[in-house]
Design an enzyme around this catalytic site. Structure first.
Site, PDB file in Angstrom:
ATOM      1  N   CYS A 116       0.845  -1.192   0.000  1.00  0.00           N
ATOM      2  CA  CYS A 116       0.000   0.000   0.000  1.00  0.00           C
ATOM      3  C   CYS A 116       0.881   1.243   0.000  1.00  0.00           C
ATOM      4  CB  CYS A 116      -0.895   0.023   1.244  1.00  0.00           C
ATOM      5  SG  CYS A 116      -2.399  -0.905   0.976  1.00  0.00           S
ATOM      6  N   PRO A 117       0.563   2.272  -0.752  1.00  0.00           N
ATOM      7  CA  PRO A 117      -0.668   2.435  -1.537  1.00  0.00           C
ATOM      8  C   PRO A 117      -0.544   1.934  -2.981  1.00  0.00           C
ATOM      9  CG  PRO A 117       0.574   4.459  -1.594  1.00  0.00           C
ATOM     10  CD  PRO A 117       1.410   3.478  -0.825  1.00  0.00           C
TER      11      PRO A 117
END
Lengths: 79, 412
Positions: free
Chosen positions: A17-18
């Site tokens: 992430c992201p």
């Protein structure tokens, strides 16, 4: 269950992430309205982050489906 | 037996660290750094340039003086890496053959990837851009400042946060803060990439009255109307826009066809070998590793590259493993800073901001070349204390880099 066919598939497996959400947003920019983008992710947070992003951006969260060691997250571009 | 030729492409933090560590093994290898300009640029210091708290020339070092005497230096831009024939093509004719290559070519901000950003936005990631922003700040008399992240990936993830907090300090010092609205924009669902750091930043921003706009994926900048528009449909008007552009790998990586679509080198996250190329290693920003693009990552990667390369030269397996270690000091304003330490498995748990970390960061910025391994010449140390640095501009942000970048972008 009828298989939902994506117009563009982004393989973001292995990305943290992201990364997967960023890849999905990049792909959404490139497809026409009503097209479905599918991102493959191994990050558990991608599903909820994508839902929240869809709420904010007005795109449709189609769903998240388990696959072999990853998850398929699908979004339809609405505008 | 002839010594193995090792070329290190790039004389930034990663290239210089790895070359100086390899210098211990010159009984079995020859080490040469190939750098476009021969100027070593300490990029973390650019954060302070827009505020007039750092002089850009103090961030330039003569690469020759930072290198161990046993390491050779070729100051010439490289056009292409020929991985099949194991050679580098120099921009101005000539080739350099190698047995092993370490790619330390860094990353480049590419504002051109967001419509209108190059014309309407500022950043501080190259020397010319930092100086242009300094001028804009000096002319700023109050109004709306939109600051934040214009796209992924970008190097030094905390730097936009640090800049925003220092900007708040700077505006207060100039008596302009009450006349200024600061909005921090980020494409992410929260203010920072790493969840464990988010509460601290949210608290700091709230206390200083800095508004946060999450899920702001910049679609374009209308520089004539001074408006930035997100993919999510949010529009923000500004008097000053400071938006960190997305980055790409160096032009030479695109030109050589060894990068992914972002120009990053597919790299084994543990051995740091370029995937599919046993004799190639990559280090620092140039890789596609899931760690921060920062000098700190390159610093921790260097010993792994050295151990694995020497193992290969000795006919052994490259068994050293990088665990994703990164450490960086993060400015939090009001003369304080915190520290982030993390790796592939362990997220950072930042301590409460304190003046102690701020001063550690300041000392590291000033005396950084001393941390480069082995044999820093006394004249380099004295020159640092006296503030005498290279007159030549660094490659990153130079006209040459822009030209090479444009040449590659035309062919994409």
């Amino acid at each position: 269950m009828t298989e939902i066919k994506a117009d563009k598939v982004v393989d973001a497996r292995g990305a943290q992430c992201p990364g997967p959400l960023v890849e999905l947003i990049r792909a959404i920019k490139e497809v026409p309205v009503d097209a479905i983008v599918e991102v493959w992710t191994q990050e558990p947070r991608t599903k909820e982050d994508t839902k929240a992003w869809c709420q904010r951006s007005g795109h449709e969260f189609v769903g998240a489906f388990p696959a072999d060691g990853y998850e398929r997250v699908l979004v339809r571009k609405k505008r | 037996m002839a010594k193995a030729k090792v070329l290190v492409l790039g004389g930034g933090v990663g290239g210089t660290f790895v070359a100086n560590k390899l210098a211990k093994h010159t009984d079995i290898i020859e080490v040469t750094v190939v750098d476009a300009t021969g100027v070593h640029h300490y990029q973390p210091g650019l954060l302070y340039v827009p505020f007039g708290w750092e002089q850009p020339e103090r961030l330039r070092h003569d690469e020759r003086k930072l290198l161990h005497p046993a390491v050779q230096l070729v100051s010439a831009p490289v056009r292409m890496i020929d991985v099949e024939r194991r050679q580098l093509f120099l921009l101005n004719d000539g080739t350099l053959p190698y047995d092993y290559l370490i790619i330390a070519t860094g990353s480049c901000p590419v504002p051109e990837e967001v419509e209108g950003l190059a014309e309407g936005g500022h950043h501080f990631y190259t020397e010319p851009a930092a100086l242009k922003l300094k001028e804009a700040l000096n002319n700023f008399q109050g109004g709306r400042i939109v600051v934040g992240i214009g796209g992924f990936p970008y190097k030094c993830p905390p730097a936009p946060i640090e800049f925003t907090l220092l900007l708040d300090d700077w505006l207060r010092q100039r008596g302009l803060r009450s006349k200024t609205e600061i909005t921090f924009v980020t494409p992410l669902p929260q203010v920072f990439t790493i969840p464990t750091v988010v509460p601290m930043i949210e608290e700091l921003f709230a206390r200083k009255g800095i508004r946060v706009e999450t899920f702001f994926n910049t679609e374009f900048v209308d520089f004539q109307k001074q408006r930035v528009v997100s993919l999510e449909g949010t529009e923000l008007d500004y008097e000053l826009l400071v938006l960190i552009p997305p980055h790409r790998g160096a032009p030479v990586i695109d030109a050589s066809g060894i990068g992914d679509k972002g120009g990053w080198i597919p790299t084994d996250k543990f051995t740091l070998q370029v995937k599919g190329h046993e004799r190639l290693f990559a280090i620092g920003d140039a890789t596609d590793l899931p760690v921060s693009k920062s000098g700190a990552a390159a610093h921790f990667e260097a010993p792994i590259v050295v151990k694995n390369l020497i193992n290969l030269v000795n006919g052994k397996e490259p068994d050293a493993k990088y665990n994703g270690d990164v450490m960086c000091f993060v400015e939090t304003g009001e003369g304080k800073a915190t520290v982030l330490r993390f790796n592939y498995e362990r997220p950072p748990q930042p301590p409460k901001p304190s003046a102690w970390y701020h001063w550690l960061k300041a000392i590291m910025n000033r005396l950084y070349p001393v941390a480069l391994p082995r044999n820093i010449a006394p004249d380099v140390f004295i020159a640092m204390l006296q503030g005498k640095f290279s007159k030549v501009s660094p490659f990153c942000g130079s006209e040459l880099m822009e030209k090479l970048k444009q040449d590659v972008m035309k062919t994409r």
